[in-house]
Design a protein around this motif. Structure first.
Motif, PDB file in Angstrom:
ATOM      1  N   GLN A 177       0.813  -1.226   0.000  1.00 22.71           N
ATOM      2  CA  GLN A 177       0.000   0.000   0.000  1.00 22.71           C
ATOM      3  C   GLN A 177       0.846   1.275   0.000  1.00 22.71           C
ATOM      4  OE1 GLN A 177      -0.109  -2.492   2.200  1.00 22.71           O
ATOM      5  NE2 GLN A 177      -2.202  -3.285   2.380  1.00 22.71           N
ATOM      6  N   ASN A 231      -5.938   4.841   6.996  1.00 23.77           N
ATOM      7  CA  ASN A 231      -6.364   5.419   5.722  1.00 23.77           C
ATOM      8  C   ASN A 231      -6.901   6.845   5.816  1.00 23.77           C
ATOM      9  OD1 ASN A 231      -8.929   5.150   6.759  1.00 23.77           O
ATOM     10  ND2 ASN A 231      -9.558   3.500   5.379  1.00 23.77           N
ATOM     11  N   GLU A 233      -5.614   0.133   7.213  1.00 26.23           N
ATOM     12  CA  GLU A 233      -5.416  -0.365   5.858  1.00 26.23           C
ATOM     13  C   GLU A 233      -4.332  -1.439   5.811  1.00 26.23           C
ATOM     14  OE1 GLU A 233      -3.889   1.771   1.797  1.00 26.23           O
ATOM     15  OE2 GLU A 233      -5.548   2.743   2.863  1.00 26.23           O
ATOM     16  N   TYR A 234      -3.386  -1.336   6.753  1.00 29.30           N
ATOM     17  CA  TYR A 234      -2.331  -2.348   6.877  1.00 29.30           C
ATOM     18  C   TYR A 234      -2.079  -2.600   8.358  1.00 29.30           C
ATOM     19  CZ  TYR A 234       2.056  -4.841   6.904  1.00 29.30           C
ATOM     20  OH  TYR A 234       3.003  -5.789   7.138  1.00 29.30           O
TER      21      TYR A 234
END
Length: 494
Positions: A48, A314, A412-413
């Motif tokens: 990402q 995010n 997001e990660y």
């Protein structure tokens, strides 16, 4: 005649040893089990676009790094851009927030505002801490520590009382400050030395000077830039690096190391420097050739392990600084869980690093890079259920501080790292993250020796030997060991 030297591991002590040993004219080979240098200070990038430093994030004692590069004719600025953080960090208490400013005069005003007279007391404290720093980091920690006789010098003798070796850090801080929050702020730097402030010598007020007075910095691109720069310096001296190379056995004959078994084949060397975990290194030897028994290691006091989360968020998180310490709960209660009860804390403290506040290269635009760290007892169970429980608690406290809701849904990660990972990746004894505690009975000559007592050409460096845990001490440790080899073979030191 130059010697062929092997270095096991490419953490900061290994990088330092490689550079100094190669500068003396030796043929130096560094063997690293991972695919990149740095050890605990490795870095990874996600699909990402998030870039995470895996370990160290506090760039303190910048003069020690400057001295390393100067020894080879370079400046830190030749390799990376070093940013001075302002505020240095924010500390969150149950009833207030405290930002530690970059400027020392501003820091004195903060102390005075918190407790009448504390500004003057801080100046006195730092004057003494500066003296300890100058004597400690320039003289005290530069010794190989074979014998107490190394410390018999007029300068150290004159300094002995001022170094406060026999006073504990908590009592020492209490002489200067009455306010509990100011005391906590001053005690914080020694927590990662591996014990409660009541068990750490007051000598380590030098940490306060090395941090608060000299400032908290950040290398643009992440702490890994220091790793790459030191590797670059070592290579310029002629050192060669070999990645994905695991040292499996140390072969010996006639009281000497003759070769290392690396990825199944033997390679001969004149000397070996082990920057790998000390206990693990000795497990590669026959039992009779080890400096220390398993019983010895079981009786040592170790610095903490850690629960770490690497999170890609995010969205932008407002009101979060580069470094934030969440100290709403009782410090001693958490410390007791680490060192006495050896269990997961019920009311933990934790640290949050958000480097994307300073560096737009470590997270995609409009997103944040979070590194969460909670100090933890070594050797305890760290299954995923427990890890997730503490992640949710840490996120809830960040939400309360920043006003953001439901951070969990904005991840997001996510990657966690804990006790078992330190063991798997670094062969870390008990899963420790920082080495041996700097308690008085593990200081200087009382630390594990840098030289094998039975093998003439095997040396040890890093956080489990002198001078102790932390990035600057590890860099110094590598220099000390390289100098010992250079003195043996060339009767000279750098």
């Amino acid at each position: 005649m130059k010697k062929k030297i092997a270095i096991i591991g490419s953490g900061f002590s290994g990088l330092s040893a490689a550079a100094y040993a190669a500068k003396a004219g030796n043929e130096v080979h560094v063997f690293e089990k991972h695919d990149q240098p740095g050890g605990r200070a490795r870095q990874f990038t996600t699909p990402q676009g998030f870039v995470f430093d895996m370990g160290p994030s506090w760039y303190w004692m910048p003069d020690i790094m400057d001295k390393f590069f100067a020894d080879f004719g370079y400046k830190t600025a030749d390799f990376f851009d070093l940013i001075s953080l302002d505020p240095q960090f924010e500390m969150i208490f149950a009833d207030k927030k405290m930002n530690v400013p970059e400027n020392f005069e501003a820091l004195k005003l903060l102390f005075e505002k918190t407790e009448k007279g504390a500004g003057v007391q801080l100046e006195k404290f730092m004057r003494s801490a500066k003296f300890k720093y100058e004597v400690g980091m320039q003289d005290f920690v530069q010794k190989p520590c074979y014998s107490w006789l190394e410390f018999v010098s007029l300068k150290i003798a004159k300094s002995a009382l001022k170094l406060d070796l026999l006073t504990n850090f908590r009592s020492y801080v209490a002489r200067y400050f009455k306010n509990k929050q100011l005391r906590t702020l001053m005690e914080f730097p020694v927590i990662f030395l591996g014990a409660s402030p009541k068990n750490i010598p007051a000598l380590y007020s030098l940490m306060n000077y090395g941090g608060y007075a000299l400032g908290t910095h950040y290398p643009r691109g992440g702490f890994y830039q220091l790793v790459l720069a030191m590797k670059n310096v070592a290579e310029k001296q002629g050192a060669a690096f070999h990645f994905n190379n695991t040292v499996e056995k140390i072969n010996t004959e006639n009281n000497k190391v003759t070769s290392l078994q690396i990825n199944g084949s033997n390679q001969e060397f004149d000397a070996v420097i082990a920057s790998s975990d000390y206990h693990h290194t000795e497990s590669l030897l026959n039992e009779a050739q080890r400096n220390y028994t398993d019983t010895y290691w079981q009786k040592r006091t170790f610095a903490p392990s850690s629960l770490i989360f690497y999170l890609g968020i995010n969205q932008i998180i407002p009101d979060l600084k580069h470094h934030t310490l969440f100290f709403e709960n009782d410090l001693d209660e958490h410390i007791d869980c680490i060192y006495e009860k050896k269990k997961w804390p019920e009311n933990p403290l934790f640290y949050c690093c958000c480097p994307s506040k300073t560096d737009d290269g470590v997270a995609p635009k409009g997103k944040e890079n979070l590194f969460l760290l909670m100090p933890l007892a070594m050797g305890i169970n760290d299954d995923e259920t427990l890890r997730e429980k503490y992640l949710k608690e840490m996120l809830a406290r960040i939400e309360k501080h920043t006003g953001i809701n439901d951070l969990l849904s904005k991840i997001e990660y996510q990657r966690s790292y804990c006790v078992s990972d330190f063991i798997a990746d670094y062969n870390a004894y008990g899963g420790n993250a920082y080495g041996l505690a700097n308690v008085l009975n593990q200081t200087a000559v009382l630390k594990p020796k840098i030289k094998n007592k039975k093998l003439d050409n095997l040396f040890y460096t890093g956080q489990l030997t002198v001078p102790g845990p932390g990035v600057p001490p590890s860099i110094i440790s590598g220099k000390i060991v390289a100098n010992e080899i250079n003195k043996i073979y060339y009767e000279t030191a750098i």
